[in-house]
Design a protein around this motif. Structure first.
Motif, PDB file in Angstrom:
ATOM      1  N   ALA A   1       6.176  10.622   4.108  1.00  0.00           N
ATOM      2  CA  ALA A   1       7.610  10.693   4.392  1.00  0.00           C
ATOM      3  C   ALA A   1       8.406  11.048   3.141  1.00  0.00           C
ATOM      4  O   ALA A   1       9.513  11.563   3.237  1.00  0.00           O
ATOM      5  CB  ALA A   1       8.089   9.357   4.964  1.00  0.00           C
ATOM      6  N   ASP A   2       7.846  10.797   1.989  1.00  0.00           N
ATOM      7  CA  ASP A   2       8.486  11.102   0.708  1.00  0.00           C
ATOM      8  C   ASP A   2       8.499  12.627   0.541  1.00  0.00           C
ATOM      9  O   ASP A   2       7.468  13.252   0.281  1.00  0.00           O
ATOM     10  CB  ASP A   2       7.690  10.423  -0.407  1.00  0.00           C
ATOM     11  N   ALA A   3       9.685  13.230   0.677  1.00  0.00           N
ATOM     12  CA  ALA A   3       9.805  14.692   0.642  1.00  0.00           C
ATOM     13  C   ALA A   3       9.358  15.278  -0.692  1.00  0.00           C
ATOM     14  O   ALA A   3       8.719  16.334  -0.724  1.00  0.00           O
ATOM     15  CB  ALA A   3      11.243  15.101   0.943  1.00  0.00           C
ATOM     16  N   ALA A   4       9.674  14.599  -1.797  1.00  0.00           N
ATOM     17  CA  ALA A   4       9.267  15.117  -3.113  1.00  0.00           C
ATOM     18  C   ALA A   4       7.748  15.092  -3.256  1.00  0.00           C
ATOM     19  O   ALA A   4       7.154  16.044  -3.774  1.00  0.00           O
ATOM     20  CB  ALA A   4       9.930  14.301  -4.226  1.00  0.00           C
ATOM     21  N   LEU A   5       7.117  14.016  -2.801  1.00  0.00           N
ATOM     22  CA  LEU A   5       5.651  13.932  -2.863  1.00  0.00           C
ATOM     23  C   LEU A   5       5.035  15.008  -1.976  1.00  0.00           C
ATOM     24  O   LEU A   5       4.086  15.681  -2.389  1.00  0.00           O
ATOM     25  CB  LEU A   5       5.171  12.540  -2.452  1.00  0.00           C
TER      26      LEU A   5
ATOM     27  N   HIS B   1       0.852  -1.191   0.000  1.00  0.00           N
ATOM     28  CA  HIS B   1       0.000   0.000   0.000  1.00  0.00           C
ATOM     29  C   HIS B   1       0.891   1.245   0.000  1.00  0.00           C
ATOM     30  O   HIS B   1       1.789   1.368   0.821  1.00  0.00           O
ATOM     31  CB  HIS B   1      -0.911   0.012   1.222  1.00  0.00           C
ATOM     32  N   ARG B   2       0.615   2.151  -0.906  1.00  0.00           N
ATOM     33  CA  ARG B   2       1.416   3.371  -1.013  1.00  0.00           C
ATOM     34  C   ARG B   2       0.982   4.434  -0.012  1.00  0.00           C
ATOM     35  O   ARG B   2       1.795   5.159   0.526  1.00  0.00           O
ATOM     36  CB  ARG B   2       1.295   3.956  -2.424  1.00  0.00           C
ATOM     37  N   MET B   3      -0.335   4.553   0.185  1.00  0.00           N
ATOM     38  CA  MET B   3      -0.824   5.637   1.026  1.00  0.00           C
ATOM     39  C   MET B   3      -2.273   5.365   1.403  1.00  0.00           C
ATOM     40  O   MET B   3      -3.045   4.867   0.582  1.00  0.00           O
ATOM     41  CB  MET B   3      -0.752   6.960   0.267  1.00  0.00           C
ATOM     42  N   ALA B   4      -2.628   5.705   2.619  1.00  0.00           N
ATOM     43  CA  ALA B   4      -4.016   5.621   3.075  1.00  0.00           C
ATOM     44  C   ALA B   4      -4.482   7.030   3.422  1.00  0.00           C
ATOM     45  O   ALA B   4      -3.743   7.812   4.029  1.00  0.00           O
ATOM     46  CB  ALA B   4      -4.126   4.702   4.283  1.00  0.00           C
ATOM     47  N   LEU B   5      -5.682   7.338   3.020  1.00  0.00           N
ATOM     48  CA  LEU B   5      -6.252   8.668   3.221  1.00  0.00           C
ATOM     49  C   LEU B   5      -7.742   8.481   3.437  1.00  0.00           C
ATOM     50  O   LEU B   5      -8.381   7.760   2.680  1.00  0.00           O
ATOM     51  CB  LEU B   5      -5.971   9.515   1.979  1.00  0.00           C
ATOM     52  N   GLU B   6      -8.285   9.095   4.461  1.00  0.00           N
ATOM     53  CA  GLU B   6      -9.697   8.903   4.792  1.00  0.00           C
ATOM     54  C   GLU B   6     -10.449  10.228   4.773  1.00  0.00           C
ATOM     55  O   GLU B   6      -9.956  11.243   5.272  1.00  0.00           O
ATOM     56  CB  GLU B   6      -9.823   8.278   6.191  1.00  0.00           C
TER      57      GLU B   6
END
Length: 135
Positions: free
Chosen positions: A48-52, A27-32
């Motif tokens: 945590a990915d600074a560019a993202l 899983h790349r990312m969870a968002l609710e």
């Protein structure tokens, strides 16, 4: 993904986290989105990915969304994924009117501010696109 039954025991969220436990690392990312439809004002617990994170802030800023440095939380349905180490972020919303109609017979789409709904939609679409296409 969509979950059901938060108010009665988180059955959908628990089942998903348990059923797919072996795949949660993918899983790349969870968002609710579960705090009404008020305007989003902050990106909390950025990736945590600074560019993202930099891309998100650049794209969300014109929508009136900043990174305010507050901790945020994954949201009630995502708590099970977060505990399993799935990365998450939080788009903090103005919930000052949430409980005016929440889970009542008056909890209908006509009570939602269309401008706030468009802003929410734009924020979640932008976040999803950027996260899905991050390298």
């Amino acid at each position: 993904m969509l979950f059901a039954n938060e108010e009665n025991g988180f059955d959908g969220a628990k089942a998903y986290a348990a059923r797919d436990a072996a795949d949660l690392a993918r899983h790349r990312m969870a968002l609710e989105s579960d705090w009404g439809a008020g305007r989003i004002y902050a990106l909390r617990h950025p990736p945590a990915d600074a560019a993202l994170t930099a891309s998100l802030i650049r794209v969300l800023r014109p929508l009136g969304i900043t990174a305010d440095g507050a901790a945020g939380n994954p949201g009630p349905d995502l708590q099970f994924l977060a505990r399993a180490g799935v990365p998450w972020a939080n788009l903090a919303q103005d919930a000052s009117e949430l409980f005016d109609h929440h889970h009542s017979a008056n909890d209908t789409l006509d009570k939602i501010d269309p401008v706030a709904l468009r802003q929410n939609t734009a924020a979640y679409v932008a976040f999803t696109w950027l996260a899905a296409n991050a390298r």
